[in-house]
Design an enzyme around this catalytic site. Structure first.
Site, PDB file in Angstrom:
ATOM      1  N   HIS A 178      29.185  25.029  38.016  1.00 46.22           N
ATOM      2  CA  HIS A 178      30.489  24.373  38.073  1.00 46.22           C
ATOM      3  C   HIS A 178      30.992  24.048  36.676  1.00 46.22           C
ATOM      4  O   HIS A 178      32.175  24.195  36.379  1.00 46.22           O
ATOM      5  CB  HIS A 178      30.371  23.059  38.861  1.00 46.22           C
ATOM      6  CG  HIS A 178      30.450  23.249  40.341  1.00 46.22           C
ATOM      7  ND1 HIS A 178      29.696  22.544  41.237  1.00 46.22           N
ATOM      8  CD2 HIS A 178      31.229  24.064  41.074  1.00 46.22           C
ATOM      9  CE1 HIS A 178      30.007  22.918  42.456  1.00 46.22           C
ATOM     10  NE2 HIS A 178      30.927  23.845  42.387  1.00 46.22           N
ATOM     11  N   CYS A 484      39.162  45.094  39.524  1.00 43.47           N
ATOM     12  CA  CYS A 484      39.239  43.626  39.518  1.00 43.47           C
ATOM     13  C   CYS A 484      37.948  42.969  39.059  1.00 43.47           C
ATOM     14  O   CYS A 484      37.802  41.760  39.174  1.00 43.47           O
ATOM     15  CB  CYS A 484      39.651  43.109  40.892  1.00 43.47           C
ATOM     16  SG  CYS A 484      38.465  43.499  42.186  1.00 43.47           S
TER      17      CYS A 484
HETATM   18  C1  PEP Z   1      33.058  42.744  41.467  1.00 41.90           C
HETATM   19  O1  PEP Z   1      31.976  42.927  42.015  1.00 41.90           O
HETATM   20  O2  PEP Z   1      33.402  43.314  40.409  1.00 41.90           O
HETATM   21  C2  PEP Z   1      34.031  41.800  42.031  1.00 41.90           C
HETATM   22  C3  PEP Z   1      35.255  41.725  41.575  1.00 41.90           C
HETATM   23  O3  PEP Z   1      33.604  40.979  43.028  1.00 41.90           O
HETATM   24  P1  PEP Z   1      32.641  39.714  42.826  1.00 41.90           P
HETATM   25  O4  PEP Z   1      32.491  39.478  41.356  1.00 41.90           O
HETATM   26  O5  PEP Z   1      33.305  38.604  43.539  1.00 41.90           O
HETATM   27  O6  PEP Z   1      31.381  40.174  43.479  1.00 41.90           O
END
Ligand code: PEP
Ligand code: MG
Length: 524
Positions: A178, A484
């Site tokens: 956190h 992403c």
């Molecule tokens: C990823 O795996 O790149 C992603 C965007 O998802 P998370 O980081 O939430 O697993």
């Protein structure tokens, strides 16, 4: 002496060291068990009062953490063993410390990063009450100091005045804690996993939270080099801000879409929608906290983000619980959770929970430009099952006369099977590459393990080749492809991602300006 660690919040700090691990001032034993009990009750009440006062000035995430602390302090189960020890003759401070230390040891022994990170919350609660018992408030760190210690409590972070700079250097800690999240959102430099202890805690230190390291007792040459690196970072940040309000484009004028990643609906409050192309990833698992959120709670959370974004797209990911994101009452204990029942696998196994989210998404869709994607897809059958659940709930809402809309349905590309054989997914509406997981699975290097962090690079040719193959496939079939994962906001990775053919990135809001600046430097 320089010690290497892991950057948890980028930046530089030069300042005097402040020892986070100073023991709290002493406690004076009382006349009998009844007085000891009253002293502990009073101290818990005082700690709750201080937390409630802090909430008044805290923003969304911080308030959530403080509320979590109050809930723990008000839970009779936490104090029970301490009151039992007091009844058998122990003084209040020793009883409370022993009870909480036992609890903390249990969290620390967990093999899951999430629970180990929560041990810091418990240490915080322990020390708040000890502090209240001893009536002596903790010495405040001088402004601009580098707080150095094993770990730091969220309330300690929130009580510290960061207006004059300063930073955090932890021998342990976790970039998933956190506090790390708070440090990133407030721009406080932070390095974790430093391991070895400083020989002396006096004097000035140099904290490099861009590469991840700290220099104790620096030489004049080290100070000089550090100041140059810090000035270069500040220059890059300052220069980047001028890019924020402009659409992103490369040196040769190629347009690149830059969206933001969010976790909580309140995250959008500090972002000007004009500075981004929408939300490329909303991670909904953080809504699944101590209790599973009901349909109304989810509907309002999604609607808030959609209304904020206006006609710009908002890509909401269905719950990706499991792995390093356990959710009580939903996820299962596994020996290898990253390869286990997480993401869409868990949602398809727990359709009762998944259907609630699907209904909330279908209803929220009428309030903006919603796209929905599924995490951890490995086979086309998983996508087909998830899409069929959307169709089923859509029919149910139509039969009930409830307003709704079916959004475009896409998938995360984060399991290598999808990146290697994307042709099996020619009917999805879009792909979003999750480079965090794709990299850890391609390199067989856990994303939360500092010991294998050197292997965990999106720029390894094997990972880039897969990203390029997905980008090519998308272009050929006219299926939009974005990315992403955290690499999208990393200026060091951006050139390779654009060269691999990507033109759509989604980044943490604090990385937006630097990402646009880095894009402008690439000639593709
Ligand atoms: C990823 O795996 O790149 C992603 C965007 O998802 P998370 O980081 O939430 O697993
Ligand atoms: Mg992922």
């Amino acid at each position: 002496m320089r010690i290497e660690g892991v950057p948890a919040s980028a930046g530089y700090a030069e300042g005097s060291l402040f020892d986070l691990d100073q023991p709290p001032a002493g406690y004076e034993a009382k006349a009998g068990a009844a007085e000891e009990r009253a002293a502990l009750e009073g101290a818990i009440g005082k700690a709750v009062g201080r937390l409630a006062a802090l909430i008044e000035t805290a923003d969304g995430d911080a308030a959530g953490i403080l509320e979590f602390h109050i809930a723990m302090l008000e839970d009779d189960a936490l104090g029970g063993p301490a009151f039992a020890s007091i009844a058998s003759g122990q003084p209040a401070d020793a009883a409370w410390r022993a009870a909480l230390d036992g609890e903390i040891a249990g969290y620390e022994a967990s093999d899951q990063d999430y629970f180990r990170a929560r041990a810091a919350d418990l240490r915080d609660i322990r020390d708040q009450v000890l502090r209240a018992l001893s009536e002596d408030s903790e010495a405040a760190a001088p402004p601009g100091a580098i707080l150095y210690g094993e770990d730091i409590a969220p309330t300690r972070f929130l009580e510290t005045d960061w207006s004059k700079g300063g930073g955090i250097a932890l021998r342990r800690g976790s970039a998933a804690s956190h506090v790390a999240m708070l440090a990133r959102s407030r721009g406080v430099p932070m390095v974790v996993g430093l391991g070895a202890a400083a020989e002396s805690l006096t004097g000035v230190a140099l904290l490099d939270a861009e590469r991840g390291g700290i220099v104790f007792s620096p030489s004049p040459a080290e100070i000089e080099a550090f100041r140059q690196a810090a000035a270069s970072f500040a220059d890059r940040q300052g220069a980047a801000r001028t890019f924020l309000t402009e659409p992103a484009a490369t040196k040769t004028g190629t347009a690149v879409r830059v969206q933001v990643n969010i976790a909580y609906p309140t995250d959008v409050e500090g972002i000007d929608i004009a500075t981004c192309d929408g939300v490329g990833l909303m991670r909904t698992e953080f809504l699944f906290g101590k209790a599973l959120p009901d349909e109304e709670t989810q509907y309002h959370a999604y609607r808030k983000v959609l209304e904020w974004a206006g006609d710009k797209p908002v890509t909401i990911r269905t719950v990706d619980a499991g792995g390093d994101k356990p959710v009580p009452g939903f996820t299962v204990e596994e020996t290898n959770p990253f390869l286990g029942l997480r993401g869409i696998r868990l949602s398809l196994a727990r359709r009762d929970i998944f259907r609630v989210q699907i209904r909330a998404l279908l209803r929220a869709a009428i309030h903006g430009n919603l796209k929905v994607m599924f995490p951890m897809i490995a086979t086309p059958d998983e996508y087909a099952q998830a899409a069929a659940l959307f169709a089923g709930e859509q029919a149910a809402l139509a039969a009930e006369g409830v307003a709704h809309r079916l959004p475009p349905l896409g998938i995360m590309v984060e399991v290598p099977s999808v990146a290697l054989a994307p042709e099996a997914f020619a009917d999805v509406a879009f792909f979003s590459i999750g480079s965090n997981d794709l990299t850890q699975y391609v390199m067989a290097a856990a994303r939360d393990n500092a010991a294998v962090a050197h292997l965990n690079s999106v720029r390894h040719p094997a990972v880039l080749r897969l990203i390029a193959a997905v980008a090519d496939f998308g272009r050929e079939k006219a299926i939009p492809v974005s990315l992403c994962g955290d690499a999208g906001g990393d200026p060091a990775a951006i050139p390779a991602l654009l060269e691999a053919g990507l033109r759509d990135l989604s980044v943490a809001p604090t990385q937006l300006a630097m990402a646009k600046a880095a894009i402008a430097d690439v000639a593709v």
